[in-house]
Design an enzyme around this catalytic site. Structure first.
Site, PDB file in Angstrom:
ATOM      1  N   SER A  84       0.780  -0.784  -1.910  1.00  0.00           N
ATOM      2  CA  SER A  84       0.597  -2.212  -2.117  1.00  0.00           C
ATOM      3  C   SER A  84      -0.826  -2.631  -1.724  1.00  0.00           C
ATOM      4  O   SER A  84      -1.789  -2.114  -2.286  1.00  0.00           O
ATOM      5  CB  SER A  84       1.675  -2.985  -1.339  1.00  0.00           C
ATOM      6  OG  SER A  84       1.758  -4.319  -1.771  1.00  0.00           O
ATOM      7  N   ASP A 210       9.831  -2.772  -9.897  1.00  0.00           N
ATOM      8  CA  ASP A 210       8.955  -3.503  -8.978  1.00  0.00           C
ATOM      9  C   ASP A 210       8.844  -4.966  -9.423  1.00  0.00           C
ATOM     10  O   ASP A 210       8.410  -5.254 -10.529  1.00  0.00           O
ATOM     11  CB  ASP A 210       7.570  -2.841  -8.959  1.00  0.00           C
ATOM     12  CG  ASP A 210       6.707  -3.284  -7.796  1.00  0.00           C
ATOM     13  OD1 ASP A 210       6.842  -4.445  -7.365  1.00  0.00           O
ATOM     14  OD2 ASP A 210       5.896  -2.466  -7.321  1.00  0.00           O
ATOM     15  N   HIS A 238       9.457  -2.231  -5.193  1.00  0.00           N
ATOM     16  CA  HIS A 238       8.092  -2.260  -4.688  1.00  0.00           C
ATOM     17  C   HIS A 238       7.874  -1.318  -3.511  1.00  0.00           C
ATOM     18  O   HIS A 238       6.727  -1.047  -3.160  1.00  0.00           O
ATOM     19  CB  HIS A 238       7.727  -3.692  -4.271  1.00  0.00           C
ATOM     20  CG  HIS A 238       6.283  -3.865  -3.927  1.00  0.00           C
ATOM     21  ND1 HIS A 238       5.264  -3.662  -4.840  1.00  0.00           N
ATOM     22  CD2 HIS A 238       5.673  -4.202  -2.759  1.00  0.00           C
ATOM     23  CE1 HIS A 238       4.098  -3.884  -4.261  1.00  0.00           C
ATOM     24  NE2 HIS A 238       4.314  -4.216  -2.995  1.00  0.00           N
TER      25      HIS A 238
END
Length: 257
Positions: A84, A210, A238
């Protein structure tokens, strides 16, 4: 500069960078699967976990320089895995080196990441600007609640990921100033123009479910990084290392061992 560092395992060095609002212990369970194959090094980003939020906060140029200084101290060039926001930082670090490649790095793994987290007129594979702006407003009055809402969004539609995330929302909230800095990075940083200069061996790992970074961002990374490998996990969201830890480990082994 004081980033908390933890090292375990044996084998090629794998450096792990966590995402916004989290800390390095988010990788703790997954690390046990990696340690027989990799020397795992994880850092808490400034203001997160056991790293203080210093006067430099989490501003982009300073953050990249700090990471480069840390990389220069490692005995051998690591594979750097960013999840991320950590992936944005890892990608930025790689691109900041001459021609996108450096003797400080052996390789790059971009997990649930993107060259631009915010949607733009020519980029729809991101988070709507209004969503990030709302997080920013809420962060000023309710940092812990804002963080919890963001964590819930990470595992939306991913029941296994949601179970793995249980308890993490109760962790102490990162420093509010550094949280705000990190959110600003997600809003402002756009690395698309430099993508094709990257020649560092790269693996992209993305969850097909995601809800924060659409799978299209993973496909874009793969298409624009020469020679990259793509692993798209059909039933992951995610945080694929939480919901599909064995699959993520196996993907790393196929690429790097």
């Amino acid at each position: 500069m004081s980033w908390f560092r933890e090292q375990t395992g044996q084998g090629p060095t794998l450096l792990l960078l966590h995402g916004w609002g989290m800390e390095s212990r988010v990788f703790a369970g997954w690390r046990t699967l990696l340690e027989p194959y990799f020397t795992c090094i994880s850092y808490d980003l400034p203001g997160h976990g056991r790293s203080p939020c210093t006067a430099t906060g989490m501003h982009w140029p300073e953050l990249l320089q700090q990471l480069q200084d840390l990389l220069s101290r490692e005995a051998t060039p690591p594979i750097i895995l960013g999840w991320s926001l950590g992936g944005l930082l890892a990608l930025g670090s790689a691109l900041s080196q001459p021609q996108g490649q450096s003797g400080l790095l052996k390789g790059l793994v971009l997990m649930a990441s993107s060259p631009s987290f915010r949607q733009r007129p020519d980029w729809l594979a991101g988070i709507p600007a209004s969503t990030l702006e709302e997080f920013g407003r809420r962060l000023q009055t309710d940092p812990q609640g804002t963080r919890k809402r963001f964590l819930a969004l990470q595992v939306l539609g991913d029941p296994q990921g949601r179970r793995a995330l249980d308890g993490m929302a109760a962790w102490p909230s990162p420093d509010t100033a550094c949280l705000a800095d990190g959110l600003k990075l997600l809003q402002e940083v756009d690395l698309r123009d430099d993508m094709e200069t990257l020649t560092l061996p790269t693996q992209v790992i993305h969850g097909a479910q995601d809800r924060i970074v659409p799978p299209e961002a993973g496909f874009y990374l793969h298409q624009h990084i020469v020679g990259s490998q793509l692993t798209m996990l059909e039933h992951a969201g995610h945080a694929p290392f939480l919901s599909r830890p064995e699959q993520c480990r196996d993907a790393l082994l196929e690429c790097w061992i």
